[in-house]
Scaffold this motif. Structure first.
Motif, PDB file in Angstrom:
ATOM      1  N   ASP A 211       4.618   4.055  11.543  1.00  0.00           N
ATOM      2  CA  ASP A 211       3.967   3.176  10.959  1.00  0.00           C
ATOM      3  C   ASP A 211       2.288   3.034  11.546  1.00  0.00           C
ATOM      4  O   ASP A 211       2.379   3.583  12.671  1.00  0.00           O
ATOM      5  N   SER A 212       1.581   2.553  10.559  1.00  0.00           N
ATOM      6  CA  SER A 212      -0.168   3.019  11.198  1.00  0.00           C
ATOM      7  C   SER A 212      -0.660   1.885  12.247  1.00  0.00           C
ATOM      8  O   SER A 212      -1.690   2.219  12.741  1.00  0.00           O
TER       9      SER A 212
ATOM     10  N   PHE B  19      -0.703  -3.247  10.049  1.00  0.00           N
ATOM     11  CA  PHE B  19       0.235  -4.227   9.925  1.00  0.00           C
ATOM     12  C   PHE B  19       0.360  -5.230  10.963  1.00  0.00           C
ATOM     13  O   PHE B  19       0.212  -6.416  10.979  1.00  0.00           O
TER      14      PHE B  19
ATOM     15  N   ASP C 232      -3.999   0.939   6.620  1.00  0.00           N
ATOM     16  CA  ASP C 232      -3.918  -0.038   5.503  1.00  0.00           C
ATOM     17  C   ASP C 232      -4.416  -1.469   5.971  1.00  0.00           C
ATOM     18  O   ASP C 232      -4.164  -1.690   7.092  1.00  0.00           O
TER      19      ASP C 232
ATOM     20  N   CYS D 154      -3.221  -5.323   5.140  1.00  0.00           N
ATOM     21  CA  CYS D 154      -2.265  -6.064   4.658  1.00  0.00           C
ATOM     22  C   CYS D 154      -2.617  -7.564   4.546  1.00  0.00           C
ATOM     23  O   CYS D 154      -2.861  -8.036   5.758  1.00  0.00           O
TER      24      CYS D 154
ATOM     25  N   ILE E 111      -0.200   3.726   1.065  1.00  0.00           N
ATOM     26  CA  ILE E 111       0.429   2.652   0.971  1.00  0.00           C
ATOM     27  C   ILE E 111      -0.209   1.574  -0.311  1.00  0.00           C
ATOM     28  O   ILE E 111      -1.291   1.650  -0.272  1.00  0.00           O
TER      29      ILE E 111
ATOM     30  N   GLN F 144      -1.099  -1.900  -1.751  1.00  0.00           N
ATOM     31  CA  GLN F 144      -1.119  -3.435  -1.535  1.00  0.00           C
ATOM     32  C   GLN F 144      -1.431  -3.968  -2.657  1.00  0.00           C
ATOM     33  O   GLN F 144      -1.054  -3.572  -3.823  1.00  0.00           O
TER      34      GLN F 144
ATOM     35  N   GLY G  88       3.858  -1.647   0.261  1.00  0.00           N
ATOM     36  CA  GLY G  88       3.279  -2.621   1.649  1.00  0.00           C
ATOM     37  C   GLY G  88       3.112  -4.118   1.071  1.00  0.00           C
ATOM     38  O   GLY G  88       3.123  -4.401  -0.144  1.00  0.00           O
ATOM     39  N   GLY G  89       2.717  -4.956   2.086  1.00  0.00           N
ATOM     40  CA  GLY G  89       2.233  -6.298   1.864  1.00  0.00           C
ATOM     41  C   GLY G  89       3.496  -7.084   1.056  1.00  0.00           C
ATOM     42  O   GLY G  89       3.201  -8.156   0.437  1.00  0.00           O
TER      43      GLY G  89
ATOM     44  N   MET H 291       7.995  -1.267   2.645  1.00  0.00           N
ATOM     45  CA  MET H 291       7.978  -1.529   4.098  1.00  0.00           C
ATOM     46  C   MET H 291       8.373  -2.954   4.494  1.00  0.00           C
ATOM     47  O   MET H 291       8.155  -3.928   3.948  1.00  0.00           O
ATOM     48  N   GLY H 292       9.122  -2.955   5.734  1.00  0.00           N
ATOM     49  CA  GLY H 292       9.688  -4.067   6.214  1.00  0.00           C
ATOM     50  C   GLY H 292      10.744  -5.032   5.663  1.00  0.00           C
ATOM     51  O   GLY H 292      10.818  -6.404   5.765  1.00  0.00           O
TER      52      GLY H 292
END
Ligand code: GUN
Ligand code: ZN
Length: 368
Positions: free
Chosen positions: A92-93, A96, A146, A148, A186, A188, A214-215, A245-246
Motif C-alpha cells: 500500500d502506498s 491512507f 491517493d 482518502c 485507486i 475514491q 479505496g475510502g 482495500m481494508g
C-alpha cells in the motif's frame, strides 16, 4: 510478468473467478491477503503462512519507508528476500496511513508533509517519491499514492480528494517505470455516487493493470459500503482485478465477492487475534471469556487447521490470561486460516454454480 484472467462469471451475482499471475506465483481469486505492515504478519512466520495457504500478503510503504528505510530493503534484495517470503506481495502506498495520523500534516497538490509516528521527524512524500520507494521495496503490486477522505466528510472534501487522487494517479503512472511491478489505481469518492463515478472514469482512463476501491470501511454504515460497491464494480473494466482495500470481516468478504471484488486485505483477523477473539463458522468467539475456562473443544469445531486439531479453547484461554505470546500465534494462525479457507470455499462454490447457496448457508450459521 503480471497478468489477470477471469475464468468464470457467476450467473446469479457479480461474483467471479480469476487467476492472477505474478513473478512470485499464480493466485486464484477471489483472494484474501493477510496484512504484514512492517514486513511481518504479526505473530506468525512465513513458513506458517505458506502452510495455511496464503498466496499474497500486503505490506506498508509508510512504515517501511520510516523504518528500516527503502534503501536498506533494496540492499537486502527487496522485500521478498528481506522477510523470507517467496510468494506475492502488494505494498500500500502510505497515503491512507498518513491521513489517519494525528497531529501535524500538510496536504497540497504536490504531496504531504507529516511527522513520523516513531520519532516526530518531519517528512515529505509526493507521488513520485512514493513510486521510487515502492520500486525499491520491490513488491509484485504497488498502489498509487491517493487521498482518502474521512467518514463523515462533506461533499466538497470528498470531491477534492477525488480530484487530487486523479492528479496523483497520473503522476504515479508517469513516474513508475518498473516492468516487474504492477501499479494499481485507486478509486475514491466516499459515499457519494456521482463522485465514485467521476473517480472511476478518471482513474480507469489512465489504464492501470488493476483497480482498488479505496475510502470504504472507514466508519460508514455497511449499507453505504454495499451500495457503493454495487455501483463501482459496474464502472470498472471486467478484465482487470478489483481490490477492495481494508475490508476483511467474513460477512464483508461474502458481500464483496457478490459485488464483483477479486482481492481483499484487512488487519481484522490478526488484530482481533491479539485481543483474544477467534473467527468461527458460528460467528466470533471471545476465547478470553470465562465460559471457555474448561472448554476442551477446538476454537472452531468445524475448522481443520493445525491449531484446531491440536489445542483447546481452555488451553488458549489460559495462554491469553497468562499473557503468553503463544496465544497470539495460535489465534492468528487460526483466524488467517479461517479466512483463507473461506475464500477457497467461495471459489469452489462459484466454480460449482452454488455461490448463492454458500451465501445463504453463511448467514444461516454465522451469528453476529
Ligand atoms: N486502505 C484502506 N483504505 C484505503 C484507501 O482508501 N487508500 C489506501 N491507499 N489504502 C487504504
Ligand atoms: Zn482453526
Amino acid at each position: 510478468m503480471f497478468t489477470f484472467q477471469v475464468t468464470k462469471n457467476d450467473d446469479a451475482s457479480a461474483a467471479r473467478l480469476g487467476r492472477l499471475s505474478t513473478s512470485h506465483g499464480v493466485f486464484d481469486t477471489p483472494i484474501f491477503m493477510p496484512v504484514g505492515t512492517q514486513a511481518t504478519v504479526k505473530a506468525v512466520t512465513p513458513e506458517m503462512l505458506t502452510e495455511m495457504g496464503a498466496g499474497i500478503i500486503l505490506s506498508n510503504t509508510y512504515h517501511l519507508y520510516l523504518r528500516p528505510g527503502a534503501d536498506l530493503v533494496e540492499r537486502a534484495g527487496g522485500l521478498h528476500k528481506f522477510m523470507n517470503w517467496p510468494r506475492g506481495i502488494l505494498t500500500d502506498s502510505g497515503g491512507f496511513q498518513i491521513f489517519s495520523l494525528q497531529g501535524l500534516r500538510k496536504i497540497s497538490d504536490e504531496g504531504v508533509v507529516f511527522n513520523s509516528h516513531i520519532d516526530g521527524s518531519r517528512h515529505f512524500l509526493s507521488p513520485q517519491i512514493v513510486m521510487e520507494i515502492e520500486q525499491k521495496l520491490g513488491a509484485d503490486i504497488a498502489m498509487c499514492f491517493d487521498e482518502c477522505a474521512p467518514y463523515p466528510c462533506s461533499y466538497e472534501e470528498a470531491d477534492q480528494a477525488v480530484t487530487r487522487t486523479s492528479l496523483w494517479a497520473k503522476r504515479c503512472r508517469d513516474s513508475h517505470n518498473c516492468s516487474d511491478q504492477a501499479l494499481f489505481g485507486i478509486i475514491q469518492g466516499n459515499i457519494f455516487a456521482d463522485l465514485r463515478e467521476k473517480s472511476a472514469r478518471e482513474i480507469t482512463a489512465l489504464d492501470f493493470p488493476g483497480y482498488a476501491i479505496g475510502g470504504l470501511s472507514v466508519g460508514e454504515p455497511k449499507e453505504d459500503m454495499y451500495r457503493i460497491l454495487d455501483l463501482t464494480h459496474q464502472l470498472l473494466p471486467t478484465d482487470k482485478p478489483r481490490y477492495l482495500m481494508g475490508v476483511g470481516a467474513p460477512e464483508d468478504l461474502v458481500e464483496g465477492v457478490a459485488r464483483g471484488v477479486d482481492m481483499f486485505d484487512c488487519v481484522l483477523p490478526t488484530r482481533i487475534a491479539r485481543h483474544g477473539t477467534a473467527f468461527t463458522h458460528r460467528g466470533k468467539l471471545v476465547v478470553r471469556n470465562a465460559v471457555y475456562a474448561a472448554d476442551f473443544r477446538a476454537l472452531d469445531t468445524d475448522c481443520d487447521c493445525r491449531v484446531c486439531k491440536n489445542y483447546s479453547r481452555a488451553y488458549i484461554r489460559h495462554l491469553v490470561k497468562a499473557e503468553e505470546i503463544l496465544a497470539h500465534t495460535l489465534i492468528t494462525y487460526h483466524n488467517l486460516y479461517f479466512l483463507i479457507k473461506m475464500m477457497q470455499d467461495i471459489r469452489q462454490a462459484i466454480a460449482e454454480d452454488r455461490f448463492n447457496e454458500f451465501y445463504t448457508n453463511f448467514y444461516a450459521s454465522y451469528k453476529f
